[in-house]
Motif scaffolding. Structure first.
Motif, PDB file in Angstrom:
ATOM      1  N   ALA A  44       0.747  -1.191   0.110  1.00 36.21           N
ATOM      2  CA  ALA A  44       0.029  -0.229   0.041  1.00 36.21           C
ATOM      3  C   ALA A  44       0.987   1.313   0.039  1.00 36.21           C
ATOM      4  O   ALA A  44       0.662   2.285  -0.712  1.00 36.21           O
ATOM      5  N   ASP A  45       1.915   1.221   0.836  1.00 30.11           N
ATOM      6  CA  ASP A  45       2.737   2.409   0.760  1.00 30.11           C
ATOM      7  C   ASP A  45       3.404   2.617  -0.494  1.00 30.11           C
ATOM      8  O   ASP A  45       3.708   3.871  -0.991  1.00 30.11           O
ATOM      9  N   GLU A  46       3.978   1.556  -1.327  1.00 28.93           N
ATOM     10  CA  GLU A  46       4.574   1.334  -2.266  1.00 28.93           C
ATOM     11  C   GLU A  46       3.409   2.211  -3.440  1.00 28.93           C
ATOM     12  O   GLU A  46       3.869   2.891  -4.392  1.00 28.93           O
ATOM     13  N   ALA A  80       7.565   2.659 -14.888  1.00 33.62           N
ATOM     14  CA  ALA A  80       7.153   3.101 -13.592  1.00 33.62           C
ATOM     15  C   ALA A  80       5.468   2.653 -13.688  1.00 33.62           C
ATOM     16  O   ALA A  80       4.998   2.095 -12.328  1.00 33.62           O
ATOM     17  N   ARG A  81       4.989   2.893 -14.653  1.00 29.33           N
ATOM     18  CA  ARG A  81       3.390   2.257 -14.723  1.00 29.33           C
ATOM     19  C   ARG A  81       3.276   0.760 -14.451  1.00 29.33           C
ATOM     20  O   ARG A  81       2.413   0.416 -13.773  1.00 29.33           O
ATOM     21  N   GLY A  82       4.219   0.231 -15.146  1.00 33.47           N
ATOM     22  CA  GLY A  82       3.945  -1.307 -14.935  1.00 33.47           C
ATOM     23  C   GLY A  82       4.566  -1.630 -13.594  1.00 33.47           C
ATOM     24  O   GLY A  82       3.811  -2.631 -12.971  1.00 33.47           O
ATOM     25  N   GLN A  83       5.238  -0.952 -12.759  1.00 28.42           N
ATOM     26  CA  GLN A  83       5.508  -1.215 -11.545  1.00 28.42           C
ATOM     27  C   GLN A  83       4.416  -0.856 -10.650  1.00 28.42           C
ATOM     28  O   GLN A  83       4.119  -1.705  -9.738  1.00 28.42           O
ATOM     29  N   TYR A  84       3.764   0.207 -10.831  1.00 28.01           N
ATOM     30  CA  TYR A  84       2.371   0.646 -10.110  1.00 28.01           C
ATOM     31  C   TYR A  84       1.365  -0.693 -10.480  1.00 28.01           C
ATOM     32  O   TYR A  84       0.607  -1.070  -9.404  1.00 28.01           O
TER      33      TYR A  84
END
Length: 447
Positions: free
Chosen positions: A361-363, A406-410
């Motif tokens: 959740a923090d990530e 970054a979008r993929g990590q999200y």
């Protein structure tokens, strides 16, 4: 022969009710019940036609009503009712007929009705053991309901995440296509090298491959959701929901209460009660039963019918069921140790999953608040700079790659968070009953 049957029939009429009254009775009297239909699973069917916007609540409702494994556990629970009923029955009486000599003039005929009277509380112990096994079947059904519910939630959010990846891949393809067109115009104007156009076309082809893979993953996720719901093939085209809605996690006293009510822990404790009931049954079996016989004998030389009364009881000289009692006692101790281990393991696993969910959740929040806007701004600046001739296309590709990563990590962080939430939900046996619905933490506007 008729003279033998009359007193024997009278003896049967008077002896069986008395034996039934004096025999072992269950600790809790249970009236005879009619066969119970398999109605313990809430029937909630969905239409076999393709559903374009399936919600999470509808998916859970359909899965709990149509999942075949869940129906099988319901039938097992219904079958245990028959075992309880059978355990409460008393032994059948036996009728024996014997004749001495084959000649009619000297033949002696005897007829005896015998009934075994169970002592030591065997009948009530059998019923108690059958009831504990029925309770175990009920907890197995409850555990399976939690499994199906958690699997449905996980499969539903897998589809949502897959749909999100398709949108990301489609947007990536549009960006790569517009970038290739811009490079092509600059190559035609002679402002950049044709090598830049080749790089742009390669990036566009890679984005197209990613889109096809994302679409294939979406179809696979839909099939997994259909399978866990028990729905018809190809009955779901798309699900409706927001993958950005972060699930809430239990904390403090609420977590402790839900851990105490977890189906796995309750089943482990019920195993201890079942082992105790089995031990009590073995102790009762060490008490010998009494067999009472009542009949009549006709001898030609006597000229009358003589009554026969018999009582038979085994002498527990060698076999007092001591071995079975020891075995049952050790199994009871083993069940208690396993229940303690299950409680410790469940608590550790749930706390670990809650910690991981908090980290995810923090990530997600950090990516949404800081990383994604920064990466998007860097890409937009690089793209405008390239159009104005201030940056090379490699700078644009690097900024685009950073933003897409970054979008993929999200999206991956969202997927892991929903999987952890489904795992916690499965271990705790469903949602918090005080909330009444699937708890969720809502993020702000999507990036």
């Amino acid at each position: 022969m008729r003279r033998l049957l009359v007193p024997l029939a009278c003896a049967a009429l008077f002896s069986v009710p008395v034996l039934a009254a004096t025999g072992d009775a269950p600790t809790s009297a249970r009236p005879a019940e009619p066969p119970i239909p398999n109605a313990r699973i809430a029937a909630a069917g969905a239409s076999a036609s393709a559903v374009s916007g399936l919600t999470l609540s509808a998916a859970i409702e359909t899965a709990l009503g149509q999942n075949p494994t869940l129906r099988a556990f319901g039938h097992e629970l219904d079958a245990s009712d028959g075992a309880v009923r059978q355990a409460g029955l008393i032994p059948n009486p036996s009728l024996s007929l014997s004749a001495e000599d084959t000649r009619k003039d000297t033949r002696t005929t005897s007829m005896t009705l015998s009934q075994t009277i169970e002592l030591g509380g065997k009948r009530s112990a059998r019923v108690a053991l059958a009831e504990r096994e029925r309770d175990l079947a009920a907890l197995d059904l409850e555990t399976q309901r939690a499994e199906v519910r958690a699997a449905t939630i996980q499969a539903f959010f897998d589809v949502l995440i897959a749909q999100e990846r398709v949108e990301v891949a489609r947007e990536s393809l549009e960006i790569a296509g517009s970038g290739a067109s811009a490079v092509s115009r600059r190559v035609t104007a002679g402002k950049v090298s044709p090598v830049e156009e080749t790089r742009a076309r390669v990036a566009e082809s890679a984005a197209r491959i990613e889109l096809r893979q994302a679409q294939a993953d979406q179809r696979a996720a839909l099939q997994a959701l259909i399978a866990v719901m028990g729905a018809a093939p190809d009955s779901i085209a798309r699900v409706d929901g927001s993958a950005d809605a972060m699930p809430a996690f239990p904390e403090g006293a609420a977590l402790g209460d839900r851990l105490e009510r977890a189906p796995a822990l309750r089943r482990a404790r019920m195993d201890v009660q079942r082992a105790e009931a089995a031990f009590q049954l073995e102790r009762a079996r060490g008490v010998p039963d009494v067999t009472v016989g009542l009949g009549a004998q006709r001898a030609p030389d006597m000229g009358r019918t003589q009554p026969l009364i018999s009582v038979s009881i085994p002498i527990p000289l060698f076999d007092r069921n001591q071995g079975a009692q020891m075995q049952a006692m050790r199994k009871r101790e083993a069940a208690a140790a396993l229940a303690q281990a299950q409680a410790q393991r469940l608590r550790a696993e749930v706390l670990q999953a809650v910690d991981q969910l908090e980290a995810r959740a923090d990530e997600v929040e950090a990516l949404r608040r800081d990383v994604l806007p920064g990466a998007r701004g860097a890409y937009e600046a690089a793209r405008r700079g390239f159009e104005l001739g201030k940056f090379g296309f490699l700078d644009v590709l690097d900024a685009q790659r950073t933003w897409l990563q970054a979008r993929g990590q999200y999206v991956n962080a969202l997927s892991q968070a929903h999987r952890l939430a489904a795992d916690i939900d499965r271990r705790l046996g469903g949602p918090d009953p005080q909330s009444g619905a699937l708890p969720a933490r809502t993020t702000s506007d999507r990036p």
